[in-house]
Design a protein around this motif. Structure first.
Motif, PDB file in Angstrom:
ATOM      1  N   UNK A 153      18.519  40.773 -11.723  1.00 51.33           N
ATOM      2  CA  UNK A 153      17.501  39.598 -10.778  1.00 51.33           C
ATOM      3  C   UNK A 153      19.735  39.156 -10.998  1.00 51.33           C
ATOM      4  N   UNK A 154      19.149  38.243  -9.594  1.00 49.16           N
ATOM      5  CA  UNK A 154      19.991  37.326  -8.846  1.00 49.16           C
ATOM      6  C   UNK A 154      19.364  36.909  -7.311  1.00 49.16           C
ATOM      7  N   UNK A 155      19.174  35.277  -7.476  1.00 54.86           N
ATOM      8  CA  UNK A 155      18.514  34.895  -6.759  1.00 54.86           C
ATOM      9  C   UNK A 155      18.854  33.902  -5.590  1.00 54.86           C
ATOM     10  N   UNK A 156      18.233  33.581  -4.307  1.00 52.60           N
ATOM     11  CA  UNK A 156      18.236  32.276  -3.598  1.00 52.60           C
ATOM     12  C   UNK A 156      17.484  31.262  -3.364  1.00 52.60           C
ATOM     13  N   UNK A 157      17.951  30.000  -4.074  1.00 59.07           N
ATOM     14  CA  UNK A 157      16.555  29.492  -3.305  1.00 59.07           C
ATOM     15  C   UNK A 157      16.560  28.992  -1.984  1.00 59.07           C
ATOM     16  N   UNK A 158      15.573  28.782  -2.001  1.00 51.34           N
ATOM     17  CA  UNK A 158      15.111  27.994  -0.562  1.00 51.34           C
ATOM     18  C   UNK A 158      15.090  26.750   0.037  1.00 51.34           C
ATOM     19  N   UNK A 159      15.506  25.990  -0.048  1.00 54.34           N
ATOM     20  CA  UNK A 159      15.262  24.435   0.849  1.00 54.34           C
ATOM     21  C   UNK A 159      14.506  23.914   1.881  1.00 54.34           C
ATOM     22  N   UNK A 162       0.839  -1.643  -0.221  1.00 51.86           N
ATOM     23  CA  UNK A 162      -0.054  -0.228  -0.167  1.00 51.86           C
ATOM     24  C   UNK A 162       1.325   1.096  -0.092  1.00 51.86           C
ATOM     25  N   UNK A 163       2.176   0.767   0.096  1.00 55.21           N
ATOM     26  CA  UNK A 163       3.004   2.285   0.639  1.00 55.21           C
ATOM     27  C   UNK A 163       3.766   2.923  -0.793  1.00 55.21           C
ATOM     28  N   UNK A 164       3.766   1.675  -1.904  1.00 53.49           N
ATOM     29  CA  UNK A 164       3.862   2.169  -3.112  1.00 53.49           C
ATOM     30  C   UNK A 164       3.457   3.338  -3.793  1.00 53.49           C
ATOM     31  N   UNK A 165       4.506   4.294  -4.030  1.00 54.22           N
ATOM     32  CA  UNK A 165       3.939   5.472  -4.507  1.00 54.22           C
ATOM     33  C   UNK A 165       3.691   6.449  -3.521  1.00 54.22           C
ATOM     34  N   UNK A 166       3.251   6.301  -2.037  1.00 50.26           N
ATOM     35  CA  UNK A 166       2.941   6.908  -0.727  1.00 50.26           C
ATOM     36  C   UNK A 166       4.097   7.632  -0.902  1.00 50.26           C
ATOM     37  N   UNK A 167       4.171   9.029   0.618  1.00 54.41           N
ATOM     38  CA  UNK A 167       5.092   9.712   1.424  1.00 54.41           C
ATOM     39  C   UNK A 167       5.829  10.105   0.596  1.00 54.41           C
ATOM     40  N   UNK A 168       5.785  10.838  -1.082  1.00 55.91           N
ATOM     41  CA  UNK A 168       6.390  11.430  -1.536  1.00 55.91           C
ATOM     42  C   UNK A 168       6.908  12.859  -0.879  1.00 55.91           C
ATOM     43  N   UNK A 169       7.785  12.676  -1.187  1.00 56.70           N
ATOM     44  CA  UNK A 169       8.589  14.097  -1.166  1.00 56.70           C
ATOM     45  C   UNK A 169       8.902  14.884  -1.778  1.00 56.70           C
ATOM     46  N   UNK A 170       9.086  16.412  -1.479  1.00 57.19           N
ATOM     47  CA  UNK A 170      10.398  17.002  -2.459  1.00 57.19           C
ATOM     48  C   UNK A 170      10.464  18.423  -2.157  1.00 57.19           C
ATOM     49  N   UNK A 171      10.903  18.461  -1.122  1.00 56.29           N
ATOM     50  CA  UNK A 171      11.484  19.788  -0.426  1.00 56.29           C
ATOM     51  C   UNK A 171      10.501  20.902  -0.709  1.00 56.29           C
ATOM     52  N   UNK A 172       9.777  22.405   0.387  1.00 59.45           N
ATOM     53  CA  UNK A 172      10.187  23.074  -0.037  1.00 59.45           C
ATOM     54  C   UNK A 172      10.407  24.254  -0.752  1.00 59.45           C
ATOM     55  N   UNK A 173      10.360  24.234  -1.981  1.00 61.90           N
ATOM     56  CA  UNK A 173      11.348  24.683  -3.067  1.00 61.90           C
ATOM     57  C   UNK A 173      10.725  26.248  -3.004  1.00 61.90           C
ATOM     58  N   UNK A 174      11.713  27.499  -2.886  1.00 59.14           N
ATOM     59  CA  UNK A 174      11.513  28.734  -3.382  1.00 59.14           C
ATOM     60  C   UNK A 174      12.360  29.562  -4.007  1.00 59.14           C
ATOM     61  N   UNK A 175      12.644  30.037  -4.582  1.00 58.58           N
ATOM     62  CA  UNK A 175      13.314  30.545  -5.640  1.00 58.58           C
ATOM     63  C   UNK A 175      12.966  32.395  -5.281  1.00 58.58           C
ATOM     64  N   UNK A 176      13.888  33.484  -4.398  1.00 62.92           N
ATOM     65  CA  UNK A 176      13.493  34.784  -4.260  1.00 62.92           C
ATOM     66  C   UNK A 176      14.730  34.949  -5.217  1.00 62.92           C
ATOM     67  N   UNK A 177      14.408  36.255  -5.754  1.00 66.51           N
ATOM     68  CA  UNK A 177      14.562  36.811  -6.983  1.00 66.51           C
ATOM     69  C   UNK A 177      14.806  38.795  -5.911  1.00 66.51           C
ATOM     70  N   UNK A 178      16.230  38.648  -5.441  1.00 70.47           N
ATOM     71  CA  UNK A 178      16.489  40.352  -5.736  1.00 70.47           C
ATOM     72  C   UNK A 178      16.262  41.264  -7.193  1.00 70.47           C
ATOM     73  N   UNK A 179      16.005  41.987  -6.941  1.00 69.17           N
ATOM     74  CA  UNK A 179      15.516  42.915  -8.064  1.00 69.17           C
ATOM     75  C   UNK A 179      17.013  44.162  -7.512  1.00 69.17           C
ATOM     76  N   UNK A 180      17.822  44.193  -8.575  1.00 67.96           N
ATOM     77  CA  UNK A 180      18.578  45.264  -8.129  1.00 67.96           C
ATOM     78  C   UNK A 180      18.670  46.349  -8.852  1.00 67.96           C
ATOM     79  N   UNK A 181      19.221  47.685  -8.592  1.00 64.76           N
ATOM     80  CA  UNK A 181      18.999  48.732  -9.498  1.00 64.76           C
ATOM     81  C   UNK A 181      19.990  48.474 -10.801  1.00 64.76           C
ATOM     82  N   UNK A 182      21.448  48.418 -11.006  1.00 65.39           N
ATOM     83  CA  UNK A 182      21.806  47.390 -11.944  1.00 65.39           C
ATOM     84  C   UNK A 182      22.297  46.385 -11.671  1.00 65.39           C
TER      85      UNK A 182
END
Length: 534
Positions: free
Chosen positions: A383-389, A288-308
């Motif tokens: 832009x340049x970014x930081x990934x949160x995981x 019954x557990x085949x296919x269950x307990x899928x995980x993928x991290x909470x992933x989000x990219x925070x892009x900083x917006x710079x003047x130049x």
């Protein structure tokens, strides 16, 4: 012809397992759905980013719910996603193999071995893949029996800018270990630090992806590789796999390949897909557990917006990691106020932050509404970014399952649905990391930021997990599928928990270990064919 082993999939789990078996003299057939990725000037073009190439397929998409439903494609190519990845090669932390109760809850997730059991295989994987790095400055670095095989490259100017900002906030940025060849060697080019690395196939072959570093040498040692081959079923009689049914990618009659042992390494989504399509869950005490307990991290990219544009040199700069919040309140309370994070908000592990390069303009255009793309695309250079995981919780209801109501795809495989939702704890951990990432980017000079949610399952793990209890784990400690004598699983699906780092190096290390255990269980085949490939 018959083989000693058939390996399904050419990513980290398949390639590293095949290396052990081929070098022991086994006759090994590797089946890969995708094609070889061409290397040359086309990889440097904006359209060379993986998601825009033919190697990212939506021909038989996975349907993800409840957010959508959203159709998701997958990478199919020789070497798997390693061809397009950014090369980050981190070990799981020592404490990751003893998960926090706040993470596992009532899931029953438990690693069947500890970090010290896997450490020799981490070291071998780093040497095979060619990882350049240092543990200096990483507050969570696990013990190691030898240094990294190669030193890291010089920091890009934008990386130094992020490093200075993070240190000013009381954080401890460190160098990410990367599977990149920084030094020229016979038959290999050195990395030129171009901006088409993360998300691109390397035009020079300087990124140490599996097609370059593992599979090509194995072909010379006797590995038989069948690309453009779709595996549709694992045929079985009683407790044994008797054949692997395939169909050519272009279409045609089914072909059955036979071997005494089968190694399944198709990935955390495709592996349970194939097991369920073959009905093998009925033979497993934890079926019954085949296919269950899928995980993928909470992933989000925070892009900083710079003047130049902060990346004025156009250099590769996925170079820094921040692990001060990795273990949450139990680790590194000093400087909490400077970080602007109340570590008491959440008990247990929180997660990691990693630097990301400026995104490819072509990819950004493909994600934007058509009317906005021409206006906003030029601003990508700012832009340049930081990934949160954040480590996500293993939850029974997060799963992949067969879609019995839709017709099968053109190769005869039943279609797959993904049901996934992050827990409240996952979201809270991600929010803490996001606030920290914003503070770093602001300190580095960004005047605003943009949050980009990641919907793919590129870090997907856990759907065929291993463990010691036959009632709560599909695989045993050696990756053997319970109830079937000759089936071993070696990809990310075996993970009981996700930790907060990229899974690739742990997949590789575990595949080396599992393949070594497989050799020990089959001494007759090893003795019969030893040296045949030399």
């Amino acid at each position: 012809m018959n083989f000693d082993a058939i390996v399904v999939g050419s990513g980290f789990g398949g390639a590293l397992a095949a290396k052990v078996l081929v070098e022991a003299g086994w006759r090994v057939l590797m089946l890969e759905r995708g094609r070889w990725v061409a290397r040359g000037p086309e990889n440097w073009t904006p359209e060379g980013v993986g998601q825009l190439t033919e190697h990212y397929s939506l021909e038989a998409p996975y349907i993800a719910e409840p957010a959508g439903p959203r159709a998701l494609g997958a990478y199919y190519c020789v070497g798997g996603p390693s061809v397009f990845y950014g090369g980050v090669s981190l070990r799981f932390r020592e404490r990751d193999f003893e998960p926090d109760p706040g993470i596992i809850g009532e899931s029953g997730a438990a690693w069947p071995f500890r970090y010290h059991d896997l450490e020799p295989y981490y070291l071998r994987a780093e040497r095979i893949i060619g990882v350049a790095g240092t543990d200096a400055g990483d507050p969570t670095a696990p013990p190691r029996s030898a240094p990294y095989p190669f030193p890291p490259a010089e920091l890009a100017p934008v990386s130094r800018r992020i490093e200075v900002a993070a240190r000013a906030l009381g954080l401890n940025p460190f160098r990410l270990p990367l599977a990149i060849n920084h030094q020229a060697s016979p038959g290999r080019s050195a990395c030129i630090a171009c901006s088409t690395c993360d998300g691109f196939a390397c035009a020079l072959g300087a990124k140490n992806d599996l097609a370059t570093t593992v599979l090509q040498p194995l072909l010379r040692r006797g590995l038989r590789l069948e690309p453009e081959t779709v595996v549709t079923r694992l045929l079985h009689d009683g407790r044994r796999i008797t054949g692997v049914e395939t169909v050519p990618l272009a279409g045609g009659a089914p072909v059955v390949h036979r071997a005494r042992e089968v190694v399944l390494a198709a990935g955390a989504v495709a592996t349970p897909h194939l097991l369920l399509a073959s009905g093998l869950e009925r033979l497993n005490p934890a079926g019954d557990l085949v296919g269950r307990y899928l995980m993928r991290h909470f992933n989000e990219i925070i892009f900083g917006i710079f003047p130049t544009p902060p990346d004025k040199e156009g250099r590769f700069h996925k170079q820094l990691g921040i692990h001060d919040l990795y273990f949450g309140g139990a680790h590194g309370r000093t400087g909490a106020q400077a970080r602007g994070v109340d570590e008491g908000e959440l008990s247990g592990p929180i997660g990691a932050i990693q630097q990301l390069p400026t995104p490819p303009v072509a990819l950004v255009k493909s994600e934007m509404p058509k009317l906005l793309a021409p206006v906003l695309a030029p601003l990508v250079r700012n832009l340049t970014g930081l990934l949160v995981m954040a480590e996500d919780q293993p939850r029974y209801e997060n799963r992949v399952l067969l879609d019995r109501e839709s017709p099968p795809d053109r190769w005869g495989l039943p279609r797959l649905r993904i049901q996934f939702r992050h827990s409240a704890r996952d979201l809270a951990a991600g929010e803490i990391l996001t606030r920290t990432a914003r503070r770093v980017l602001r300190k580095a000079g960004a005047f605003a930021w943009y949050r980009h949610k990641i919907h793919t399952f590129s870090h997907g793990v856990g759907t065929v997990r291993m463990g010691t209890d036959p009632g709560t784990s599909v695989l045993d400690a050696d990756g053997r599928f319970r109830g079937v004598e000759n089936l071993t699983v070696t990809d990310a699906s075996v993970f009981p928990t996700s930790a907060s780092v990229n899974p690739s190096l742990t997949i590789a290390a575990n595949a080396l270990r599992a393949a070594e255990r497989l050799l020990a269980r089959a001494p007759v085949a090893r003795a019969t064919h030893a040296g045949a490939a030399h």
